[in-house]
Design an enzyme around this catalytic site. Sequence first.
Site, mmCIF file in Angstrom:
data_model
loop_
_atom_site.group_PDB
_atom_site.id
_atom_site.type_symbol
_atom_site.label_atom_id
_atom_site.label_comp_id
_atom_site.label_asym_id
_atom_site.label_seq_id
_atom_site.Cartn_x
_atom_site.Cartn_y
_atom_site.Cartn_z
ATOM 1 C CG HIS A 214 -1.835 1.245 1.174
ATOM 2 N ND1 HIS A 214 -1.441 2.455 1.728
ATOM 3 C CD2 HIS A 214 -3.061 1.462 0.636
ATOM 4 C CE1 HIS A 214 -2.385 3.347 1.534
ATOM 5 N NE2 HIS A 214 -3.384 2.774 0.871
ATOM 6 C CG HIS A 278 -0.269 8.632 -6.658
ATOM 7 N ND1 HIS A 278 -1.264 9.060 -7.510
ATOM 8 C CD2 HIS A 278 -0.870 7.795 -5.758
ATOM 9 C CE1 HIS A 278 -2.405 8.513 -7.145
ATOM 10 N NE2 HIS A 278 -2.201 7.742 -6.095
ATOM 11 C CG ASP A 329 -6.048 6.877 -7.432
ATOM 12 O OD1 ASP A 329 -6.431 5.931 -6.728
ATOM 13 O OD2 ASP A 329 -5.330 7.782 -6.994
#
Length: 456
Positions: A214, A278, A329
């Site tokens: 994550h 990102h 996303d």
Amino acid sequence: MSLTAQTYWAEHAWLNGVVEPSVIIGTAADGRITAVRTGVPAPPPGSVALRGLTVPGLANVHSHAFHRALRGTVQVGSGTFWTWREIMYQFAAGLTPDSYFDLARAVYAEMALAGVTAVGEFHYVHHAPGGARYDDANAMGEALIRAAAEAGIRITLLDTCYLSSDIGKRGRGVAPNRHQLRFSDGSAESWAERVSALADADHGSHARIGAAIHSVRAVPAAELRTVAQWAQDRAAPLHVHLSEQTAENDSCRSVHGVTPTRLLADHGVLGPRTTAVHATHLSAEDIALLGGSSTGVCMCPTTERDLADGIGPAKRLQDAGSRLSLGSDSHAVIDLLEEARAMELDERLRTRARGHWTASQLLRAATEQGHASLGWTEAGRIEEGGLADLTTIALDSVRTAGPVPRLGAETAVFAATNADVRHTVVAGRHIVRDGTHQLVPDVPTALSDAVAALRT
């Protein structure tokens, strides 16, 4: 999927960076392309005409399907990423395997309508609220895989290790909060045991299993290598949220004395099968580490704008050696053409200069490079032997009419939207025909019903 051989005639097709007119694309029952021929002036008898510009199917590399339920809610008022996250937790708390299937099926159908033929689902809602395991420990992941099948698209389920709420003073992680308990397996070893059972099951040809970390906030440094090793042993894609927020960088430097990128590098996470998502707030050394290790980077411009995250150094990352891909996303919108366009336009705003990528380079990020990031290296190109995944974009809408057809790539990237997707073909199967989904006939109602169920 029940597949048969089919011949498509593309009015225009984007072949290896060049727009060609009148192209025959033959497909076989195994879902592969058997022939590509140019210069066929009219659709042969028995073929299916694809009017417009046909490109390889689009790859949505980074998705959190349940975030689609937040659309129109989190855009109200002001706030930050962190206030947005609290609202996101409220929706996550309401998910069950059944409700997640219903929502994901509708979301993936929306993706198909937008020309997406493969999705990377960054999946971390594993267990029941409070952390109790379902009888089938992978019930939530299985629901997502079934949802993709019923919506007619491919999926790489990026099963995500999520163990802690923050880095903690000694880098050992802080216990998950009450919202995050259902995300956690307790340890990376327990995560690996659960995801191995998922990966060893037969999900059909539309699904593959990858791994995800994550973030360095949610996986303690001592656990990173276990996840990386699992992906390496299985030659599986490995994705990770990286430096989306400056707070993540500050915490990592404070505790570990290095940036998140350096921490990942030191624990064997970076490499050609890894994709950083990102990568917004990077140092020059971070960029060199990512590019030098051939780590891919997935940019999600609409989400990064929606959450006021910032503009990542996409061009510098590409120049350093990172393969770029695109994702929607949080699904503020689902439009890979907009993501491609936004990467160039955001870079123009940042640099006050134009022309960082050609339309063909941006299409490659949305197609070939995206599929490679998800482990579908045989997709993303219209060529013999490749997967027969196609997207056709109208060249006669109010947005796209006017330019000569040979400028179709430029028109698609810089003018078209998801509303201009006319056809979507997956494994040779016509999933979206003339803008209508063939498997989920009323996608807006399916979305409305699934989102409403989470709001009650």
